[in-house]
Design a protein around this motif. Structure first.
Motif, PDB file in Angstrom:
ATOM      1  N   GLY A 198       0.760  -1.276   0.273  1.00 22.48           N
ATOM      2  CA  GLY A 198       0.128   0.056   0.029  1.00 22.48           C
ATOM      3  C   GLY A 198       0.915   1.386   0.068  1.00 22.48           C
ATOM      4  N   LEU A 199       1.851   1.285  -0.782  1.00 20.95           N
ATOM      5  CA  LEU A 199       2.772   2.596  -0.808  1.00 20.95           C
ATOM      6  C   LEU A 199       2.171   3.552  -1.714  1.00 20.95           C
ATOM      7  CD1 LEU A 199       6.042   0.658  -2.010  1.00 20.95           C
ATOM      8  CD2 LEU A 199       5.263   1.259   0.534  1.00 20.95           C
ATOM      9  N   THR A 200       2.541   4.786  -0.946  1.00 19.71           N
ATOM     10  CA  THR A 200       2.064   5.937  -1.742  1.00 19.71           C
ATOM     11  C   THR A 200       2.937   6.345  -2.634  1.00 19.71           C
ATOM     12  OG1 THR A 200       3.218   7.409   0.005  1.00 19.71           O
ATOM     13  CG2 THR A 200       0.873   6.731   0.458  1.00 19.71           C
ATOM     14  N   LYS A 201       2.581   7.690  -3.505  1.00 17.99           N
ATOM     15  CA  LYS A 201       3.489   8.251  -4.443  1.00 17.99           C
ATOM     16  C   LYS A 201       4.594   8.794  -3.697  1.00 17.99           C
ATOM     17  CE  LYS A 201       0.733   9.229  -8.451  1.00 17.99           C
ATOM     18  NZ  LYS A 201       0.261  10.499  -9.167  1.00 17.99           N
ATOM     19  N   ASP A 202       4.487   9.583  -2.641  1.00 15.81           N
ATOM     20  CA  ASP A 202       5.538   9.962  -1.861  1.00 15.81           C
ATOM     21  C   ASP A 202       6.662   9.110  -1.092  1.00 15.81           C
ATOM     22  OD1 ASP A 202       6.732  12.395  -0.391  1.00 15.81           O
ATOM     23  OD2 ASP A 202       6.287  11.019   1.332  1.00 15.81           O
ATOM     24  N   ILE A 255       6.881   5.958  -2.999  1.00 21.35           N
ATOM     25  CA  ILE A 255       7.780   5.560  -4.055  1.00 21.35           C
ATOM     26  C   ILE A 255       9.098   6.528  -4.323  1.00 21.35           C
ATOM     27  CG2 ILE A 255       7.619   5.136  -6.422  1.00 21.35           C
ATOM     28  CD1 ILE A 255       6.126   2.941  -5.096  1.00 21.35           C
ATOM     29  N   GLY A 256       8.665   7.785  -4.240  1.00 27.35           N
ATOM     30  CA  GLY A 256       9.571   8.765  -4.372  1.00 27.35           C
ATOM     31  C   GLY A 256      10.975   8.700  -3.536  1.00 27.35           C
ATOM     32  N   TRP A 257      10.682   8.233  -2.060  1.00 31.98           N
ATOM     33  CA  TRP A 257      11.659   8.160  -1.235  1.00 31.98           C
ATOM     34  C   TRP A 257      12.430   6.866  -1.489  1.00 31.98           C
ATOM     35  CZ3 TRP A 257      14.066  11.828   1.375  1.00 31.98           C
ATOM     36  CH2 TRP A 257      13.240  12.796   1.873  1.00 31.98           C
ATOM     37  N   LEU A 258      11.976   5.656  -2.294  1.00 31.79           N
ATOM     38  CA  LEU A 258      12.184   4.711  -2.318  1.00 31.79           C
ATOM     39  C   LEU A 258      13.489   4.591  -3.710  1.00 31.79           C
ATOM     40  CD1 LEU A 258       9.565   1.951  -2.183  1.00 31.79           C
ATOM     41  CD2 LEU A 258      11.628   2.145  -0.661  1.00 31.79           C
ATOM     42  N   ILE A 259      12.802   5.500  -4.516  1.00 33.17           N
ATOM     43  CA  ILE A 259      13.717   5.933  -5.824  1.00 33.17           C
ATOM     44  C   ILE A 259      15.129   6.678  -5.254  1.00 33.17           C
ATOM     45  CG2 ILE A 259      14.114   7.251  -7.690  1.00 33.17           C
ATOM     46  CD1 ILE A 259      10.820   6.923  -8.092  1.00 33.17           C
ATOM     47  N   ILE A 260      14.675   7.681  -4.378  1.00 33.27           N
ATOM     48  CA  ILE A 260      15.891   8.420  -3.805  1.00 33.27           C
ATOM     49  C   ILE A 260      16.805   7.568  -3.054  1.00 33.27           C
ATOM     50  CG2 ILE A 260      16.823  10.330  -2.180  1.00 33.27           C
ATOM     51  CD1 ILE A 260      14.072  11.823  -3.008  1.00 33.27           C
ATOM     52  N   GLY A 261      16.308   6.500  -2.079  1.00 32.47           N
ATOM     53  CA  GLY A 261      17.035   5.762  -1.176  1.00 32.47           C
ATOM     54  C   GLY A 261      17.860   4.710  -2.163  1.00 32.47           C
ATOM     55  N   SER A 262      17.363   4.347  -3.176  1.00 32.04           N
ATOM     56  CA  SER A 262      18.014   3.294  -3.858  1.00 32.04           C
ATOM     57  C   SER A 262      19.326   3.825  -4.676  1.00 32.04           C
ATOM     58  CB  SER A 262      17.150   3.009  -5.233  1.00 32.04           C
ATOM     59  OG  SER A 262      17.024   3.995  -6.039  1.00 32.04           O
ATOM     60  N   GLY A 283      23.263  13.167  -8.919  1.00 34.35           N
ATOM     61  CA  GLY A 283      22.217  13.613  -9.852  1.00 34.35           C
ATOM     62  C   GLY A 283      21.019  12.739  -9.488  1.00 34.35           C
ATOM     63  N   ALA A 284      20.975  11.530  -9.549  1.00 32.98           N
ATOM     64  CA  ALA A 284      19.722  10.531  -9.375  1.00 32.98           C
ATOM     65  C   ALA A 284      19.222  11.062  -8.313  1.00 32.98           C
ATOM     66  CB  ALA A 284      20.313   9.146  -9.526  1.00 32.98           C
ATOM     67  N   VAL A 285      19.995  11.398  -7.117  1.00 35.39           N
ATOM     68  CA  VAL A 285      19.224  11.532  -5.878  1.00 35.39           C
ATOM     69  C   VAL A 285      18.443  12.944  -5.833  1.00 35.39           C
ATOM     70  CG1 VAL A 285      19.513  12.521  -3.483  1.00 35.39           C
ATOM     71  CG2 VAL A 285      20.597  10.415  -4.183  1.00 35.39           C
ATOM     72  N   ALA A 286      19.125  14.024  -6.565  1.00 36.08           N
ATOM     73  CA  ALA A 286      18.536  15.339  -6.950  1.00 36.08           C
ATOM     74  C   ALA A 286      17.357  15.247  -7.695  1.00 36.08           C
ATOM     75  CB  ALA A 286      19.641  16.092  -7.526  1.00 36.08           C
ATOM     76  N   ALA A 287      17.490  14.307  -8.825  1.00 31.82           N
ATOM     77  CA  ALA A 287      16.207  14.239  -9.794  1.00 31.82           C
ATOM     78  C   ALA A 287      15.100  13.515  -9.139  1.00 31.82           C
ATOM     79  CB  ALA A 287      16.907  13.563 -10.883  1.00 31.82           C
ATOM     80  N   GLY A 288      15.529  12.688  -8.264  1.00 29.22           N
ATOM     81  CA  GLY A 288      14.367  11.787  -7.565  1.00 29.22           C
ATOM     82  C   GLY A 288      13.335  12.589  -6.690  1.00 29.22           C
ATOM     83  N   PHE A 289      13.919  13.725  -6.182  1.00 27.27           N
ATOM     84  CA  PHE A 289      12.935  14.512  -5.483  1.00 27.27           C
ATOM     85  C   PHE A 289      11.752  15.074  -6.683  1.00 27.27           C
ATOM     86  CE2 PHE A 289      16.239  14.744  -2.537  1.00 27.27           C
ATOM     87  CZ  PHE A 289      15.669  14.687  -1.304  1.00 27.27           C
ATOM     88  N   MET A 290      12.008  15.318  -7.748  1.00 27.22           N
ATOM     89  CA  MET A 290      11.093  15.620  -8.836  1.00 27.22           C
ATOM     90  C   MET A 290       9.908  14.618  -9.244  1.00 27.22           C
ATOM     91  SD  MET A 290      13.078  18.241 -11.617  1.00 27.22           S
ATOM     92  CE  MET A 290      13.999  16.755 -12.210  1.00 27.22           C
ATOM     93  N   PHE A 291      10.184  13.283  -8.543  1.00 28.97           N
ATOM     94  CA  PHE A 291       9.393  12.407  -8.832  1.00 28.97           C
ATOM     95  C   PHE A 291       8.423  11.736  -7.581  1.00 28.97           C
ATOM     96  CE2 PHE A 291      12.355  12.497 -12.386  1.00 28.97           C
ATOM     97  CZ  PHE A 291      11.715  12.266 -13.532  1.00 28.97           C
ATOM     98  N   LYS A 292       8.507  12.826  -6.757  1.00 35.32           N
ATOM     99  CA  LYS A 292       7.829  12.280  -5.458  1.00 35.32           C
ATOM    100  C   LYS A 292       6.282  12.495  -5.576  1.00 35.32           C
ATOM    101  CE  LYS A 292      10.035  12.671  -1.506  1.00 35.32           C
ATOM    102  NZ  LYS A 292       8.620  13.261  -1.034  1.00 35.32           N
TER     103      LYS A 292
END
Length: 455
Positions: A52-56, A58-65, A382-391
């Motif tokens: 039951g993950l939210t978009k927010d 998911i965004g943190w998972l992208i950044i964390g990865s 760069g990926a971490v910075a970009a990840g904040f735009m996909f939250k």
């Protein structure tokens, strides 16, 4: 024929020399690192539904990865300078395999995030791969060697997009384990393969063409490990390193972002099924078969003709075209238009990566690991910075457009990368010597130009 023991050509079917064993084992190891690193990405639709993950979230998972990889790449670069790539890669693969296998134990967002962050450390395999090929190959083909090992390794990010859903489906349906255990079992397999590869790397490779660091130090042919202390701080004071850091953030950072969001982008934005979205996203990764190699090859050819300045100017062109292509991709309204647009910008994105690490070995040869680590970490920043735009705050097409515009602007930083006349002269001399030796080898024993050799 070799220049100071380094290979002056890439004989793909030769596994008898230390250089070619390192070449093949390093790209295979990095392929598996990337495969495991992003093995969960194409299965996020199932994980999102189960937990039951939210978009927010998911965004943190992208950044964390990708966040911890910033640190692990810098650390592994320093470890390569001190202990050599063989031991560094061995332990990275063995220790990195543990969270890959362990992510199946997660049961909610917090535990899943913890394992996802830990898995990111295995992405440091890139720095070791680039270090190992840099010390094994001569300047006339170093760009091609670095680009090919990294490119073929990065291909794991594409293969995993469609291979992991199929593997999970095999466990879930064919073996009857169900969806809950399907993706967990697939990650367990990925981790086990990484662990076994770490053992193989220890026994099948050596640090340099002349032997391992420990042997060279024992015989007095290499400075003690303590002599490398302080090289990181000296490297960090070189502004060219940070320019390359930003430029690599603009190409590899975009790639990492796409690896994390492409599957969901095609699934949610275009309404594709999980399998279809996996194949669409995976097509980007398959460009690594040739695209990054092409970027390094062009850099080697331009470097041979116009010196290090030629390498830098090629990096500018490739990165600029990547940014413009990404902006175009973000505006595509249908899958039929989005796929070719993605392939187009992806081609220049991967060539930019190859062009970047065709410049890196010439910045500071005495601190190659530190330079490689810092620049490699730039991709993850760069990926971490970009990840904040996909939250979730910005529509994903808009985020991709902004990302493309940023990349285009960053390309102009290439003109800040300059080399001294002494460095240019030395690089030109070494390249000419390596080319002479390669021609002598070709005259003495002709080799197939395409099937048996690259560069």
């Amino acid at each position: 024929m070799r220049q100071d023991g380094k290979a002056t050509r890439i004989n793909l079917f030769d596994v008898t020399t230390p250089s070619m064993r390192a070449f093949h084992l390093s790209w295979i190891a990095f392929f598996l690192c990337f495969f495991a690193w992003f093995g969960i990405a194409p299965q996020m639709a199932a994980v999102r539904s189960e937990m039951g993950l939210t978009k927010d979230q998911i965004g943190w998972l992208i950044i964390g990865s990708v966040a911890i990889t910033v640190v692990s790449r810098i650390v592994c670069g320093e470890l390569c300078d001190r202990f050599g790539p063989r031991l560094t890669y061995t332990w990275l693969l063995i220790l990195g395999s543990l969270p890959v296998m362990g992510i199946g134990l997660s049961h909610d967002f917090k535990t899943f995030l913890a394992f996802r962050v830990a898995i990111g450390a295995i992405g440091a395999g890139f720095v070791i791969t680039q270090y190992h090929t840099s010390v094994m190959f001569a300047p006339n083909c170093i760009g091609t060697a670095n680009a090919t090992t990294a490119g073929w390794g990065n291909m794991g990010g594409g293969v995993t997009q469609f291979a992991m859903p199929l593997l999970a489906a095999f466990f879930a349906a064919t073996l009857g384990l169900g969806d809950y255990w399907g993706w967990r079992a697939s990650m367990l397999v990925a981790g086990l393969v990484c662990l076994l590869t770490g053992v193989a790397y220890y026994f099948l490779t050596q640090d340099t063409p002349h032997g391992n660091f420990s042997e060279l130090r024992a015989s007095g042919r290499m400075a003690p490990a303590g002599a490398s202390k302080g090289t990181f701080l000296r490297t960090a004071r070189d502004p060219r390193v940070w320019v390359l850091f930003v430029m690599y953030a603009a190409c590899f950072g975009v790639e990492l972002t796409m690896d994390g969001v492409a599957h969901l982008y095609y699934h949610d934005h275009f309404g594709l099924s999980a399998k279809a979205a996996g194949f669409a996203a995976g097509s980007l990764g398959l460009l690594h078969i040739f695209a990054r190699t092409l970027g390094g090859y062009i850099s080697d050819r331009l470097g041979g003709r116009w010196g290090l300045k030629g390498r830098v100017h090629w990096l500018f062109v490739a990165l600029l075209l990547e940014g413009l292509g990404l902006m175009l991709f973000s505006r595509m309204p249908t899958v039929a238009l989005a796929l070719p647009a993605m392939i187009g910008f992806g081609l220049f994105m991967k060539m930019s990566e190859g062009a970047t690490y065709a410049v890196v070995p010439f910045v500071n040869k005495k601190a190659l690991g530190s330079v490689s680590g810092i620049v490699g970490a730039g991709g993850n920043v760069g990926a971490v910075a970009a990840g904040f735009m996909f939250k979730g705050a910005i529509a994903w097409p808009t985020a991709l457009f902004i990302l493309g515009a940023t990349v285009s602007v960053a390309s102009f930083l290439a003109f800040a990368i300059r080399f001294s006349l002494e460095t240019e002269t030395e690089a030109a001399r070494e390249c000419a010597e390596a080319e002479d030796q390669r021609r002598q080898l070709a005259e003495a024993k002709p080799q197939p130009s395409l099937a048996g050799a690259v560069a």
